[in-house]
Design a protein around this motif. Sequence first.
Motif, PDB file in Angstrom:
ATOM      1  N   GLY A 239       0.784  -1.226   0.000  1.00  0.00           N
ATOM      2  CA  GLY A 239       0.000   0.000   0.000  1.00  0.00           C
ATOM      3  C   GLY A 239       0.819   1.281   0.000  1.00  0.00           C
ATOM      4  O   GLY A 239       0.282   2.362   0.221  1.00  0.00           O
ATOM      5  N   ASP A 241       2.764   4.074  -1.956  1.00  0.00           N
ATOM      6  CA  ASP A 241       2.832   4.597  -3.324  1.00  0.00           C
ATOM      7  C   ASP A 241       4.258   5.068  -3.583  1.00  0.00           C
ATOM      8  O   ASP A 241       4.609   6.209  -3.297  1.00  0.00           O
ATOM      9  CB  ASP A 241       1.830   5.740  -3.479  1.00  0.00           C
ATOM     10  CG  ASP A 241       1.948   6.384  -4.846  1.00  0.00           C
ATOM     11  OD1 ASP A 241       2.524   5.741  -5.747  1.00  0.00           O
ATOM     12  OD2 ASP A 241       1.468   7.515  -4.995  1.00  0.00           O
ATOM     13  N   ARG A 259      -0.384   4.378 -14.656  1.00  0.00           N
ATOM     14  CA  ARG A 259      -0.804   4.438 -13.250  1.00  0.00           C
ATOM     15  C   ARG A 259      -0.009   3.426 -12.431  1.00  0.00           C
ATOM     16  O   ARG A 259       0.560   2.484 -12.977  1.00  0.00           O
ATOM     17  CB  ARG A 259      -2.294   4.103 -13.130  1.00  0.00           C
ATOM     18  CG  ARG A 259      -3.181   5.029 -13.909  1.00  0.00           C
ATOM     19  CD  ARG A 259      -4.609   4.527 -13.887  1.00  0.00           C
ATOM     20  NE  ARG A 259      -4.751   3.238 -14.549  1.00  0.00           N
ATOM     21  CZ  ARG A 259      -5.855   2.524 -14.541  1.00  0.00           C
ATOM     22  NH1 ARG A 259      -6.924   2.955 -13.903  1.00  0.00           N
ATOM     23  NH2 ARG A 259      -5.915   1.366 -15.157  1.00  0.00           N
ATOM     24  N   VAL A 260      -0.016   3.655 -11.137  1.00  0.00           N
ATOM     25  CA  VAL A 260       0.695   2.737 -10.241  1.00  0.00           C
ATOM     26  C   VAL A 260      -0.331   2.022  -9.371  1.00  0.00           C
ATOM     27  O   VAL A 260      -0.987   2.638  -8.535  1.00  0.00           O
ATOM     28  CB  VAL A 260       1.679   3.508  -9.346  1.00  0.00           C
ATOM     29  CG1 VAL A 260       2.376   2.549  -8.399  1.00  0.00           C
ATOM     30  CG2 VAL A 260       2.682   4.236 -10.193  1.00  0.00           C
ATOM     31  N   PRO A 261      -0.519   0.734  -9.573  1.00  0.00           N
ATOM     32  CA  PRO A 261      -1.491   0.009  -8.741  1.00  0.00           C
ATOM     33  C   PRO A 261      -0.951  -0.206  -7.324  1.00  0.00           C
ATOM     34  O   PRO A 261       0.254  -0.399  -7.127  1.00  0.00           O
ATOM     35  CB  PRO A 261      -1.640  -1.327  -9.459  1.00  0.00           C
ATOM     36  CG  PRO A 261      -0.373  -1.492 -10.202  1.00  0.00           C
ATOM     37  CD  PRO A 261       0.131  -0.136 -10.538  1.00  0.00           C
ATOM     38  N   LEU A 262      -1.861  -0.143  -6.376  1.00  0.00           N
ATOM     39  CA  LEU A 262      -1.457  -0.305  -4.982  1.00  0.00           C
ATOM     40  C   LEU A 262      -2.279  -1.403  -4.326  1.00  0.00           C
ATOM     41  O   LEU A 262      -3.476  -1.514  -4.540  1.00  0.00           O
ATOM     42  CB  LEU A 262      -1.676   0.992  -4.203  1.00  0.00           C
ATOM     43  CG  LEU A 262      -0.800   2.153  -4.623  1.00  0.00           C
ATOM     44  CD1 LEU A 262      -1.115   3.350  -3.769  1.00  0.00           C
ATOM     45  CD2 LEU A 262       0.653   1.790  -4.498  1.00  0.00           C
ATOM     46  N   GLY A 263      -1.608  -2.175  -3.500  1.00  0.00           N
ATOM     47  CA  GLY A 263      -2.300  -3.214  -2.745  1.00  0.00           C
ATOM     48  C   GLY A 263      -2.835  -2.649  -1.453  1.00  0.00           C
ATOM     49  O   GLY A 263      -2.608  -1.477  -1.123  1.00  0.00           O
ATOM     50  N   ASP A 270      -2.015 -10.031  -2.911  1.00  0.00           N
ATOM     51  CA  ASP A 270      -1.807  -8.658  -3.375  1.00  0.00           C
ATOM     52  C   ASP A 270      -0.554  -8.563  -4.225  1.00  0.00           C
ATOM     53  O   ASP A 270      -0.530  -7.865  -5.230  1.00  0.00           O
ATOM     54  CB  ASP A 270      -1.687  -7.725  -2.179  1.00  0.00           C
ATOM     55  CG  ASP A 270      -3.030  -7.180  -1.770  1.00  0.00           C
ATOM     56  OD1 ASP A 270      -4.014  -7.545  -2.435  1.00  0.00           O
ATOM     57  OD2 ASP A 270      -3.094  -6.404  -0.806  1.00  0.00           O
ATOM     58  N   MET A 273      -1.353  -9.850  -7.596  1.00  0.00           N
ATOM     59  CA  MET A 273      -2.242  -8.992  -8.362  1.00  0.00           C
ATOM     60  C   MET A 273      -1.565  -7.688  -8.758  1.00  0.00           C
ATOM     61  O   MET A 273      -1.805  -7.157  -9.839  1.00  0.00           O
ATOM     62  CB  MET A 273      -3.507  -8.697  -7.547  1.00  0.00           C
ATOM     63  CG  MET A 273      -4.420  -9.875  -7.418  1.00  0.00           C
ATOM     64  SD  MET A 273      -4.794 -10.634  -8.991  1.00  0.00           S
ATOM     65  CE  MET A 273      -5.791  -9.371  -9.720  1.00  0.00           C
ATOM     66  N   LEU A 277      -1.374  -6.187 -12.505  1.00  0.00           N
ATOM     67  CA  LEU A 277      -1.812  -4.865 -12.927  1.00  0.00           C
ATOM     68  C   LEU A 277      -0.641  -4.067 -13.477  1.00  0.00           C
ATOM     69  O   LEU A 277      -0.802  -3.299 -14.430  1.00  0.00           O
ATOM     70  CB  LEU A 277      -2.455  -4.147 -11.742  1.00  0.00           C
ATOM     71  CG  LEU A 277      -3.666  -4.885 -11.184  1.00  0.00           C
ATOM     72  CD1 LEU A 277      -4.173  -4.247  -9.930  1.00  0.00           C
ATOM     73  CD2 LEU A 277      -4.771  -4.934 -12.218  1.00  0.00           C
ATOM     74  N   GLU A 281      -0.170  -1.995 -17.031  1.00  0.00           N
ATOM     75  CA  GLU A 281       0.324  -0.620 -17.166  1.00  0.00           C
ATOM     76  C   GLU A 281       1.542  -0.579 -18.073  1.00  0.00           C
ATOM     77  O   GLU A 281       1.680   0.313 -18.897  1.00  0.00           O
ATOM     78  CB  GLU A 281       0.677  -0.053 -15.785  1.00  0.00           C
ATOM     79  CG  GLU A 281      -0.507   0.089 -14.868  1.00  0.00           C
ATOM     80  CD  GLU A 281      -1.619   0.909 -15.475  1.00  0.00           C
ATOM     81  OE1 GLU A 281      -1.319   1.972 -16.080  1.00  0.00           O
ATOM     82  OE2 GLU A 281      -2.788   0.498 -15.397  1.00  0.00           O
TER      83      GLU A 281
END
Lengths: 382, 198, 688, 178, 108, 396
Positions: A239, A241, A259-263, A270, A273, A277, A281
């Motif tokens: 989580g 960033d 974009r930067v995916p966050l768990g 997570d 995943m 993601l 990107e």
Amino acid sequence: MSAAPPSAPLPAGAAIDRDLLEISLGPHHPSTHGVFRMDVVLDGERVVRLKPVFGYLHRNHEKLAEGMTYLSSMPFTDRLDYFCSMTNNWAYALAVEKLAGLQVPDRAQYIRVIVGELTRLLNHACLIGFLTHDMGAMGTPLMYAFREREKILDLFESLSGSRMMCNYMRFGGCRVDLSPAWLQAARKVVDDFPRFLDEFDALLTTNEIVMTRSQGVGILPRELAINASVTGPMLRASGVDYDLRKVDRYGIYDRFDFRVPLGEHGDVYDRIMIRFLEMRESLTILRQALREIPPGPILDPKSKLRGFRPRAGEVYGRIEAPKGELGFYLVSDGSPNPYRYRVRPPSLINLTILEDMCLGQLVADAVIILGSVDIVLGEVDR
Amino acid sequence: MSVPGSGILKGLVETARNFAGSYVSPERLVTVQYPEESLPPPENARNFPFLVYDEDPDKGLRCVACKICEKECPPQCIYIVAERDEKGKVLKRPRIFDIDISVCMNCQICAEVCPFDAIKMDTEFELSRYERFGALLLHKQDLAKSNEYYRRIHPTEAAEVDARLAEDRARQQAKAAAAKAAAASPAGAPAPAADKTP
Amino acid sequence: MRTVIEMVWIVPVLPLLAAGVSALLPRQRRRTAAALAIGAMAAGFLLSCVAFAATLQPAAPGAPFRLVRNFEWLQFGSASLALGWVLDPLSAGMLVMVTLVGALIFIYSLGYMAHDPNFTRFFCFLAFFASAMLGLVIANSLLLLFICWELVGLASYLLIGFWFHKPSAAAAARKAFIVTRIGDLGLLLGMVWLYRETGSLLFYDQGQGCLEQAALSKLVVSTTLGGLALSSAIGLLLFCGAAGKSGQLPLHVWLPDAMEGPTPVSALIHAATMVAAGVFLVARVYPLMQAVPSGAAQVSTALQVVTWIGACTAIFAALIAVAQNDIKRILAYSTVSQLGYMMMGLGVGGVAVGMFHLMTHAFFKALLFLGAGSVIHGCHEQQDIRHMGGLRRLMPVTFAAYAVGMMALAGVPLLFSGFWSKDAILHAAHLWPLSKGPFVLGAAGALLTAFYMTRQMCLVFFGPNRAAHASAAGGHVSAQPHESPAVMTVPLLILAVFAVGLGFLGSPAWPWFQGWLEGSTTHFQAGHLSEALPTMLLSALIVAAGMAAGWWLYGRAPRQSPREADALQRLQPGLYSILAGRFFVDEFYAATVVRLNAGAALLSDFLDRWVWGGLVRLTAWLTGQFSEIARMADEFLVNGGFDLGCGRLRRGGRFFSGLQDGQIQHYLSVIGLALAALVLWLVWGGAL
Amino acid sequence: MNPVFFILAVVTLAGALGAVALRNMVHCALCLAVTFIGIAALFLHQGAQFAGLVQVLVYVGAVAVLIVFAILLTRSGDARKGVAVFSRSWKTGLLTAAATLATLVAAIVNSPGLLREAPRAPELSVRQIGLDLMSQWLLPLEILGLLLTATMIGAVILAMPEKPSGEPAPGPEKGARP
Amino acid sequence: MTPLPYWLILSSILFAIGLAGCLVRRNAIMVLIGIELMLNAANLNFIAFWRYGSGAEAAHGIMFVLFAIAIAAAETAVGLALVIALYRLRRTVQVDEADALKADDKPR
Amino acid sequence: MTAASIDQVFVNAKQALLSLLPETLRPGLSMAINAAAILGTFALLFAVATLLERKGLGRIQNRYGPNRVGPFGVLQPVADGLKMLIKEDILPRQADRVVHFLAPIALVLSVLLAYAVLPFGRNMAPIDLDAGVLYFFAASAATELGVFMAGWASRSKYSLLGAMRGIAQMISYELPLVLSTLGVIMVTGSLSLVEIAERQAPPAGAILGRWFVFTPWGLAGFLLFMTAAVAEANRAPFDLPEGESEIIAGHMVEYSGFKYALFFMGEYLGMFAASGLAITLFLGGYHAPFAFLGWAPSWFWFFAKLLALLAVFIWLRGTLPRLRQDQLMNFAWKWLLPMSLVNLVAAGVWSYSAAWTLPGAGFVRWASCAGLLILPALWLSRGWRARVGPRVYRYA
């Protein structure tokens, strides 16, 4: 089955009267991703102590580099994380360019982004394959990942001449220019890749067994992740960033829209995943880069192969490698050889919290937690 | 959340599709039956270095034993001893040029740093040998390959090299001609010293 | 039609299914659970009505309709256990009553429990309860009845303790469970005894059942301890169970505490249905209870006990109710009191009288409880009537319904069902040959009933609203009381209609109810009316007196603040405190054990310290003196021989204690050897 | 004497001897399994098919495995040197056993009425056993069910490890890392 | 067909072996094994008597064996659970060390 | 040759062979022939299955699978077998020699014994035992001991861990395995596999056979049975005892050469046996799916169904990751076991409601049975669903 001898100091928190079992996972074990060893003390099947042991693959990389020219170290960086030679090259080249004040031409920047993101694709795809293999998926996802990886490796081979040990980048640019045919092939690979991702998605992301195995397992809390200077998808899965492509904006990453995916939970699921993601990107970055790549030179004219002597000074260059922050710290005394050469390998630093994540989990979890850290022993041991 | 088990069913459908697909779609079944058929290496492919010669395998070697490659070689697998004449004067060709390709890591740096385009990368990869020692220590005569061979395996690159060499040679000759002309006019000068291009 | 009657077992099974399914539902599926429970009850009601219609036609004049279906449940060896169900006017009436009241209360709960997080569980329990109760009603086997009886108890436990996070609720649930269990022990014993004597637990089984002539005549003639007829003895044991469930005098303590459950639960269980199970049980086994040897005309012992206990309970609980301040507790004591009436009615007047009051009471007490719930709901969970007042204007619908219920309970003449049913009891008590005691007690109870209900009405609905005082006094800030939603008031109104109308089914002039139960046809006969007229007039007078007294004390000068002393308290402080303390029965129960213990301890201490102590000291002194003499003799005479003996003994002891070494295998060896020796001896010792 | 009986008897007795006499307890357990199988075979030989199969299912499939589990859990699997396997009073034990055996054998030998052939071949279908169980033997069956339930609960409670006070598996404090 | 006494003697020997195992071994699990052997010996007798008995009532012997097997299984489960509990408590399963009920000399 | 004679060709051949022999030898020889036939058939099937599995897995993973030995690699099992035979038989120094040697034998023997009651075709059950189902489970109960012996005798921590896992798993899954068959036993009222198979014959005039899998409880029972059977056979996704990513090969880790091959064979034979039982109990035994396909011999149908189930086994293995130990146990005890009990109730309801004659009773019967199964299934999995589920991710 032998209990830990009663005189041996018991790990904190182990009940005194439990019979503990000490087993050594590795260095020759199917799931340690290389010659890596975990000394695990088990209570039943629950991990009460875990000691990572590494160094079996130590090659003296950093010391060797001090004895050879800057250029000669380039092929050795290939062998750090042997899945991602392109990004390794890039990080090293970036550091030396900073040291020597070289300017990378636009086209070379684009090429770097393209090969770098392709590297990320192949790394993440294979990692998920390995991880599910650790979960016991009989290698099916792994084979699919390798099928796609082959296509990217073919691209690398036709570009740099070698599939994995590319040795492609040079200080101030790249070694060979890419041809229009190559660009065409790369577009095709990029266009085909989402289909593979969908396939993977169907196979894994909502699979009940995968979810049961990986959700809530190996949780890495945000604070611990930050304190242990974990980077890369591991950190973002917890989580935080933090993506150097956004933070440092090195190269030309500020020109791309991604974009930067966050768990949220920071567990193994997570981490899987987030890598999924991130691959999507990366594909958007790749599409943009392949569309916009300009013509022009690929090497700074000031760069020279022979007799390269940067001015004295020290520098730290880092990029967002697929596994996390890969940095090179160089000290130059003005001679052809670096005075000091140091690598910040993401695999090693991400590995340091292995015990924290594994305590209280089962052995089977320890295996997939290790898998989810995404290590390559070449980089861990150097 | 959907019905429990749907994820597993989706996965099963996916593998079934791949199962069927492997019979109809060559895109899925990418395996090549290697010894019978093999994919042609791409033009840029590199494996181990070889020495380029023009016309004669021994005399025609472009190498001048300058030892730049030996110095730059990261794993230090190149061993060069320059030829000397009877008086011990260094001649510009190698007496020994060994590459231990069991050590070599195919990095192409030798080829890149060579100022004479004398060492290039081969695409040959079937190098298994039965002997444990010495079989992969290649000597000068093993390494020497003709320029035609080079043109065959790397046509584009070889064409560039040839053009560059030709240009160099032309420039040299022009320079030599000019020098000769200059020398011829004032005095007799030692002539063949400029003949240093291989 | 025929199928429905044959398959009347479906009625209890429907809510059971509903309970089972809603137990499986996740807790968010509130609507589904409620719909299931209410649907099951509504369907059950419809089926019950069909069954009810069937029972209207008697099998033969004087013999009520009765449909019995038995089946074998378990068979072991030659013995077998049979279960079955029966449809007769008794069960049909109960079926209709339970399903109707139940359905209304379920609907009401929709509103009352709307905000409870465990809504689904609540409806699951409710449906489960209804199923058990309905099963109890149609059981044709004392065993099946007992099973359902216990299930009802379990459901009651679950529902009373529904808010188990409240310690008081958990304690109340436990108390209810344990107290009723005491009674159930009697029931179980009675059941076993009955089985031993008659060999069957089926009520009706083509002449073989335990309530039928063959069995009864056998039971009546044999006597047990103290000349008590067996039938009466068994009947009394069964009555223990009924007393427990119906809160008769010694075992009534759980019922008021059970008000800790949600109000619909109080209405459903502790007013309308479950507590009636005891009465129903007595009615069901009435042939057994009333059985006397043929020719003898006296009243059976069992019925006498039932009558007296009922009468005592009626007056006792009514007295307590006078001085309570919790709106639900008043109603609870009122319930206990009315249950006493029912028991008394059974005792003095037979099944019809008791059951008639049960039916009417079910409706108006459910109405009252639901009304109280509506009041509580409207007053934001306030239950203390001292903090209410003036709700007449704020909650008009509730007020109207409550007033109807109150008048029915008090027995306001002619128009309200309570009057007719209570009057029937009083009339029968008046005619009771043995004593006029029950009649007097009943009449006094009626007076008190009218009094406390009037008190409650005055305090709750008239006078100024005193909720403000509570908040001013630091209580939680409460908004203005408000009327409840329609989903709660509509069931109230329906119940009110029944509370009024049901009375006419059993008026002396047209005792249809009685006739239906007994299987005879009835016609309107004004003559009967005149026969009962004196009692009617008397009871009307009593009611009027009670209400007047209530108004005089509470309505004339409404109290202004919650902390003001009660009017009765000002008048009779001593009496009031006893009544408010509920005759200290709880305290008595709690204290007896402890006090007894403490007293015994004190006594022991005294004895120990002075009596025994003195004796001991005396003895010690004497012994000391004596030993001085003995020593002389000892030292020189005995010692030599004794020492020798002691040494022997010690050695022997050591040997034997060595045998007792804690080694299980040694013990086992000894056993084995002994066994072998025993067998040898048996085989050869005997043969030789 | 029937040779089948003889062979089975020898196997059974050998297994039983092994089960009590071997030093290694795992071997004992395995020998015990052999005994069980032998006895099951004897049952089958007697025509008690159902009982024989149940014997295998319960004893070999469950009891033997349970015993093996217990041996592993209590670490009695390896006979350590210097630890006595037999109790101090083994002589008494043997004597007792021998006395019992002698008594029983004497009793059997001296019962003249026993020496006779089997009267009939049993005709007993599984269905018959099932029906019997559900009618004649219903009460014992129910009681047995109750007993098994109680046993299950009891065994689980007995074997359940006591909860250690505090955290079950305390790791280092998450996030608190120097 | 084998005469009945052979069966009985076989079962007696089995019983004696079980008893010996019970008495001679130190390990509590071995004691349980001995008990199992004795139970089996008894079962063998049931079957033998059923087979050789007058046998009009069909299944009595079988029924006894079935119930005995079920009860023996239950007994083993509880017994082993006890042994494991004992092991947890004392770190030993030697029966001659488990004499705490005597409560005198060895406190633990 | 008529259809009937093809159907009975093996039976007749055996009879013909036996008739050549003296009367006294016949019973013993009949047994021997049966045993030999089973051994031969299933050893061959084992070879075929390994090949099919490797090819199938390969195709699932977009590979060719073995294709070097013989045409299309069909001789690969022969090569494998030869390799196994000539490999060195390694015995760990610490190992318990006797038990180490006996373990694979015990395992394979106990699995093989179970075949004695399976009806492979019409009149082709080796023994038609009255308590056939019971026999089957009794015979296969001893496999646990085999696994334990292997794990314990190797004196390796990995193999002991694997054996403990294996035994725990087999014991846990045996209960639902047995319980899920009870429905069939209850409805047919017989423990004899032949009778159960015969009960599923297509009734005269009907097209579809009366397979139990076509009823709601039968379908559920079949699924439950197959799940438990997969676990009993230690196959993916329940292959924890040999989970190679954690404990390498579990109880087999110290075995090599032919003994290892025996374990391998035991696993496959167990799989066939369980499939055979599933076929007999739920999938109509040796009967053709449709009456008009009855011309094909019964044994053909049996083996066709067996291969189809085998394909499912392979397919599952190619798709699914494995569960974790505690999840596996939870699944067995908290889901599978209650569900098999519920299924028993459903079967009871089904057979009880057979007497319903009201219009629409068929639908009600189906619906009530299905509801009886689906609702508890959902309810039992609600704890799991609360913990585990797809997630939505945010972007920075």
